[in-house]
Design an enzyme around this catalytic site. Sequence first.
Site, PDB file in Angstrom:
ATOM      1  N   HIS A 148       0.840  -1.199   0.000  1.00 56.93           N
ATOM      2  CA  HIS A 148       0.000   0.000   0.000  1.00 56.93           C
ATOM      3  C   HIS A 148       0.877   1.252   0.000  1.00 56.93           C
ATOM      4  O   HIS A 148       1.823   1.356   0.795  1.00 56.93           O
ATOM      5  CB  HIS A 148      -0.915   0.025   1.227  1.00 56.93           C
ATOM      6  N   HIS A 201      -3.152  -5.365   7.934  1.00 55.08           N
ATOM      7  CA  HIS A 201      -2.108  -4.339   7.884  1.00 55.08           C
ATOM      8  C   HIS A 201      -2.093  -3.592   9.215  1.00 55.08           C
ATOM      9  O   HIS A 201      -2.229  -2.376   9.268  1.00 55.08           O
ATOM     10  CB  HIS A 201      -2.337  -3.392   6.707  1.00 55.08           C
ATOM     11  N   HIS A 222      -6.004 -11.634   5.213  1.00 58.46           N
ATOM     12  CA  HIS A 222      -4.781 -12.417   4.947  1.00 58.46           C
ATOM     13  C   HIS A 222      -3.965 -12.697   6.219  1.00 58.46           C
ATOM     14  O   HIS A 222      -2.938 -12.081   6.483  1.00 58.46           O
ATOM     15  CB  HIS A 222      -3.927 -11.842   3.827  1.00 58.46           C
ATOM     16  N   ASN A 225      -0.004 -12.368   7.164  1.00 58.13           N
ATOM     17  CA  ASN A 225       0.654 -11.373   6.325  1.00 58.13           C
ATOM     18  C   ASN A 225       0.310  -9.959   6.788  1.00 58.13           C
ATOM     19  O   ASN A 225      -0.830  -9.666   7.150  1.00 58.13           O
ATOM     20  CB  ASN A 225       0.260 -11.552   4.858  1.00 58.13           C
ATOM     21  N   ASP A 254      -1.167 -19.962  -1.408  1.00 56.57           N
ATOM     22  CA  ASP A 254      -0.451 -20.111  -2.675  1.00 56.57           C
ATOM     23  C   ASP A 254       0.921 -20.744  -2.477  1.00 56.57           C
ATOM     24  O   ASP A 254       1.672 -20.934  -3.436  1.00 56.57           O
ATOM     25  CB  ASP A 254      -0.306 -18.770  -3.396  1.00 56.57           C
ATOM     26  N   HIS A 257       2.765 -16.790   0.204  1.00 57.70           N
ATOM     27  CA  HIS A 257       2.438 -15.852   1.280  1.00 57.70           C
ATOM     28  C   HIS A 257       2.542 -16.494   2.656  1.00 57.70           C
ATOM     29  O   HIS A 257       2.916 -15.828   3.636  1.00 57.70           O
ATOM     30  CB  HIS A 257       1.027 -15.296   1.073  1.00 57.70           C
ATOM     31  N   ASP A 280      -6.473 -12.664  -3.063  1.00 57.70           N
ATOM     32  CA  ASP A 280      -5.670 -11.428  -3.090  1.00 57.70           C
ATOM     33  C   ASP A 280      -5.123 -11.215  -4.497  1.00 57.70           C
ATOM     34  O   ASP A 280      -3.995 -10.755  -4.696  1.00 57.70           O
ATOM     35  CB  ASP A 280      -4.528 -11.484  -2.067  1.00 57.70           C
ATOM     36  N   ALA A 314       3.337  -8.162  -3.726  1.00 51.57           N
ATOM     37  CA  ALA A 314       2.301  -7.228  -4.181  1.00 51.57           C
ATOM     38  C   ALA A 314       1.078  -8.018  -4.610  1.00 51.57           C
ATOM     39  O   ALA A 314       0.838  -8.254  -5.795  1.00 51.57           O
ATOM     40  CB  ALA A 314       2.825  -6.377  -5.335  1.00 51.57           C
TER      41      ALA A 314
END
Length: 395
Positions: A148, A201, A222, A225, A254, A257, A280, A314
């Site tokens: 971000h 975040h 997430h 993360n 995946d 992450h 994501d 990202a």
Amino acid sequence: MGSEQAEPPPFAISADRIFDGYRWHNHALILIAGGIVQSITSRDESASRWSTEVMPPGTILAPGFIDLQVNGGGGILLNDQPTPDAMRAIAQAHRRYGTTSCLPTLISDTRAKAIVAIAAAKSVAGGDGILGLHLEGPFISPRRPGIHPGDYIATATMEDLDWLGELSAVGSSMVTLAPECVPARFVKTLATSGIRCSVGHSEATADTLTAAVDEGLSGVTHLFNAMPAMSAREPGIVGVALTDDRLTAGIIVDGIHVDPVVVRAAFSAKNPNNIALVSDAMPTVGTEQDHFELMGRQIQLRDGRLVCENGTLAGAHLNLASAVKNAATFGGMFLDEALRAASLVPARFLGIERHRGTLVAGAQGDIVALTPNLEVLTTWVAGNRPQSVPNPERG
């Protein structure tokens, strides 16, 4: 509202295995009329009035996948084009991977851009596979920005509820925020209006997060993360997420992450009925492209990883069909748990489980057909095989 196809005549789909979101039915038929599931019955009990499509041997039918976090797809990034056409095109790009409905996701940007995205989502929510909007930011921690842009990360005030509250009129929508970066009663006001709040975040302590959960925060964006690791004396977000059943935790499976061992640990520690698979996803999904620009930063796809110049992840080059397959293989989930984590669990988080995320009587006929190897054969949305929608021009 989005464009809709003509209602199909009553029909049935026959498959060797059907998972309705709760249990399995072997050698069965799913009956659909008016785009709505009527029942699941044995092949022997089918009525002659039902036109039946017989799927190949070994086919699995399951509820269509619901993705709570889709930044882009088909070469389109929502932040670049927060328009109804872009949202439709992103949803269409993911449909080939079994995702029949999603929340297009806008990461931290200007207030003006967020307001435009809210208006766009309001015009299409409920159609074309778009449930609502996910605003990931801007009220997140500057210490945990991920990809971000720091210039757009903000600390919330109560006045921000005036524009953010418009999400309550946008289908089923959610906001990712850092509880330590919003004032008291901020979460409660949003949650009371029907907007799902999720922590992400963030560097919230366990006490701060629990207080936000008491106010109505119900999701974790997430898991693992963009948040501190759990330790012996600092449980933090991870510790609360794994132990509080009021929280539905999204996780990006995946293999990048979150390490597969940590994925298995999370699935072992937390009630699987409170884990949602999320993609994501970024614009590369559904395309051959290996790069794109994210708000002035060049993002490259390298060995399955989407990274910027300094190596920061990202988003993900991931779709939900792959996430389901990963969860059922290296994640150690039972197949029914993995399918549920991509359908019923996110539907329940959004409060729409009576109509989406299952194949029980009365639910919308959103279905994914999978091979025994969990590859997507086709999908139906409200009983229709969706037609393609044109991509908007890419700037």
